[in-house]
Design a protein around this motif. Structure first.
Motif, PDB file in Angstrom:
ATOM      1  N   THR A  55       0.844  -1.183   0.000  1.00  0.00           N
ATOM      2  CA  THR A  55       0.000   0.000   0.000  1.00  0.00           C
ATOM      3  C   THR A  55       0.882   1.236   0.000  1.00  0.00           C
ATOM      4  N   LEU A  56       0.673   2.092  -1.005  1.00  0.00           N
ATOM      5  CA  LEU A  56       1.466   3.305  -1.138  1.00  0.00           C
ATOM      6  C   LEU A  56       0.720   4.509  -0.595  1.00  0.00           C
ATOM      7  N   CYS A  57       1.477   5.446  -0.119  1.00  0.00           N
ATOM      8  CA  CYS A  57       0.935   6.725   0.334  1.00  0.00           C
ATOM      9  C   CYS A  57       0.240   7.398  -0.851  1.00  0.00           C
ATOM     10  N   ASP A  58      -0.964   7.927  -0.628  1.00  0.00           N
ATOM     11  CA  ASP A  58      -1.685   8.563  -1.730  1.00  0.00           C
ATOM     12  C   ASP A  58      -1.005   9.882  -2.114  1.00  0.00           C
ATOM     13  N   ASP A  59      -1.292  10.331  -3.320  1.00  0.00           N
ATOM     14  CA  ASP A  59      -0.627  11.517  -3.872  1.00  0.00           C
ATOM     15  C   ASP A  59      -0.886  12.773  -3.052  1.00  0.00           C
ATOM     16  N   ILE A  60      -2.086  12.921  -2.520  1.00  0.00           N
ATOM     17  CA  ILE A  60      -2.404  14.112  -1.734  1.00  0.00           C
ATOM     18  C   ILE A  60      -1.553  14.150  -0.469  1.00  0.00           C
ATOM     19  N   ARG A  61      -1.490  13.044   0.228  1.00  0.00           N
ATOM     20  CA  ARG A  61      -0.683  13.008   1.459  1.00  0.00           C
ATOM     21  C   ARG A  61       0.799  13.170   1.137  1.00  0.00           C
ATOM     22  N   LEU A  62       1.245  12.580   0.048  1.00  0.00           N
ATOM     23  CA  LEU A  62       2.646  12.725  -0.339  1.00  0.00           C
ATOM     24  C   LEU A  62       2.964  14.185  -0.652  1.00  0.00           C
ATOM     25  N   GLN A  63       2.041  14.873  -1.324  1.00  0.00           N
ATOM     26  CA  GLN A  63       2.240  16.301  -1.611  1.00  0.00           C
ATOM     27  C   GLN A  63       2.259  17.114  -0.320  1.00  0.00           C
ATOM     28  N   GLU A  64       1.359  16.795   0.605  1.00  0.00           N
ATOM     29  CA  GLU A  64       1.350  17.483   1.905  1.00  0.00           C
ATOM     30  C   GLU A  64       2.672  17.255   2.633  1.00  0.00           C
ATOM     31  N   LEU A  65       3.188  16.047   2.537  1.00  0.00           N
ATOM     32  CA  LEU A  65       4.457  15.705   3.179  1.00  0.00           C
ATOM     33  C   LEU A  65       5.610  16.506   2.574  1.00  0.00           C
ATOM     34  N   THR A  66       5.670  16.574   1.264  1.00  0.00           N
ATOM     35  CA  THR A  66       6.758  17.325   0.634  1.00  0.00           C
ATOM     36  C   THR A  66       6.643  18.818   0.933  1.00  0.00           C
ATOM     37  N   THR A  67       5.431  19.319   1.049  1.00  0.00           N
ATOM     38  CA  THR A  67       5.230  20.728   1.421  1.00  0.00           C
ATOM     39  C   THR A  67       5.724  20.971   2.846  1.00  0.00           C
ATOM     40  N   ALA A  68       5.397  20.058   3.753  1.00  0.00           N
ATOM     41  CA  ALA A  68       5.842  20.188   5.148  1.00  0.00           C
ATOM     42  C   ALA A  68       7.369  20.124   5.233  1.00  0.00           C
TER      43      ALA A  68
ATOM     44  N   ILE B 270      11.865  14.758   9.601  1.00  0.00           N
ATOM     45  CA  ILE B 270      11.933  13.306   9.804  1.00  0.00           C
ATOM     46  C   ILE B 270      10.688  12.812  10.530  1.00  0.00           C
ATOM     47  N   ALA B 271      10.205  13.596  11.470  1.00  0.00           N
ATOM     48  CA  ALA B 271       8.982  13.218  12.189  1.00  0.00           C
ATOM     49  C   ALA B 271       7.805  13.113  11.227  1.00  0.00           C
ATOM     50  N   HIS B 272       7.725  14.034  10.273  1.00  0.00           N
ATOM     51  CA  HIS B 272       6.653  13.973   9.269  1.00  0.00           C
ATOM     52  C   HIS B 272       6.751  12.681   8.455  1.00  0.00           C
ATOM     53  N   VAL B 273       7.952  12.354   8.019  1.00  0.00           N
ATOM     54  CA  VAL B 273       8.134  11.133   7.223  1.00  0.00           C
ATOM     55  C   VAL B 273       7.844   9.901   8.077  1.00  0.00           C
ATOM     56  N   ASP B 274       8.296   9.909   9.325  1.00  0.00           N
ATOM     57  CA  ASP B 274       8.051   8.764  10.205  1.00  0.00           C
ATOM     58  C   ASP B 274       6.558   8.532  10.431  1.00  0.00           C
ATOM     59  N   ARG B 275       5.786   9.611  10.541  1.00  0.00           N
ATOM     60  CA  ARG B 275       4.328   9.448  10.689  1.00  0.00           C
ATOM     61  C   ARG B 275       3.733   8.807   9.428  1.00  0.00           C
ATOM     62  N   ALA B 276       4.188   9.253   8.275  1.00  0.00           N
ATOM     63  CA  ALA B 276       3.696   8.656   7.026  1.00  0.00           C
ATOM     64  C   ALA B 276       4.126   7.189   6.928  1.00  0.00           C
TER      65      ALA B 276
END
Length: 181
Positions: free
Chosen positions: A2-15, A24-30
Motif C-alpha cells: 500500500t502506497l501513500c496517496d498523492d495528496i498526502r505525499l504532496q502534503e508531506l513534501t510541502t511540510a 523526519i517526524a513527518h516522514v516517520d508518521r507517514a
C-alpha cells in the motif's frame, strides 16, 4: 504493498519544504501508515543523509531499494551514498541493475562517470558527469551534486594537488562523506 496517496505525499513534501526541523517526524508518521512505501524510505534516507546520520540513512535507502528494486533514483542514490562513504565495491554492486536503463539515460551516464572516478580515470569521469548533467532534465538537484563532483575532481587533479600517498579519488570521497545527496 500500500502506497501513500498523492495528496498526502504532496502534503508531506510541502511540510518538508517548510524546513521547520521536524521533517523526519513527518516522514516517520507517514511511514507508520505506509511502511511498505519505498518513496517514503527514500525520502527518509535522503533527509537523514542531509543531517549527518549516515547509519540510519543507509538503512532507509537500502529499505527503499529492497521494496522497489526498479526504483532507479533510489538505487542510484544508495550507490552514491555508498561510494561517498568509501564503499566503492558496494556502490558498483548496487548500481549494477542500472545498466539495464536505456542508453543515454542520465543515471546510467552518471554511473559511468562515477565508475571512471573509482578507477582514477579523471578526464573520462568529468566527461561522463558533464554528459549526464546535459542529459538530465528530470532531477535537477542531482545535477548540482554531480557538478560538485566535477569541481572537486578538477581541484584535486590540477598539477600536484593530489597527495602521492592517497589517490585523488580518496581525497574527493572524503570531502563528500556525510554530506546530503
Amino acid at each position: 504493498m500500500t502506497l501513500c496517496d498523492d495528496i498526502r505525499l504532496q502534503e508531506l513534501t510541502t511540510a518538508i519544504a517548510a524546513n521547520n526541523g521536524d521533517e523526519i517526524a513527518h516522514v516517520d508518521r507517514a511511514l507508520a501508515d505506509f511502511p511498505d512505501d519505498p518513496r517514503l524510505h527514500f525520502l527518509r534516507g535522503s533527509l537523514l543523509a542531509g543531517i549527518g546520520r549516515p547509519i540510519e540513512a543507509l538503512s532507509a535507502l537500502k529499505a527503499a531499494v529492497a521494496l522497489a528494486p526498479d526504483f532507479a533514483i533510489a538505487r542510484f542514490q544508495l550507490g552514491f551514498f555508498q561510494l561517498t562513504s568509501g564503499e566503492a565495491g558496494d556502490a558498483l554492486s548496487t548500481w549494477g541493475p542500472l545498466a539495464l536503463l536505456p542508453d543515454g539515460h542520465y543515471l546510467r551516464i552518471f554511473v559511468a562517470g562515477l565508475t571512471y572516478l573509482i578507477r582514477d580515470e579523471f578526464a573520462a569521469a568529468i566527461e561522463q558527469l558533464r554528459l549526464g548533467i546535459a542529459t538530465n532534465e528530470e532531477n535537477l538537484p542531482l545535477n548540482g551534486d554531480m557538478q560538485l563532483m566535477i569541481d572537486r575532481i578538477s581541484e584535486l587533479t590540477v598539477g600536484d594537488a593530489a597527495d602521492e600517498t592517497m589517490s585523488a579519488t580518496s581525497l574527493l570521497l572524503g570531502q563528500f562523506s556525510g554530506r546530503p545527496h
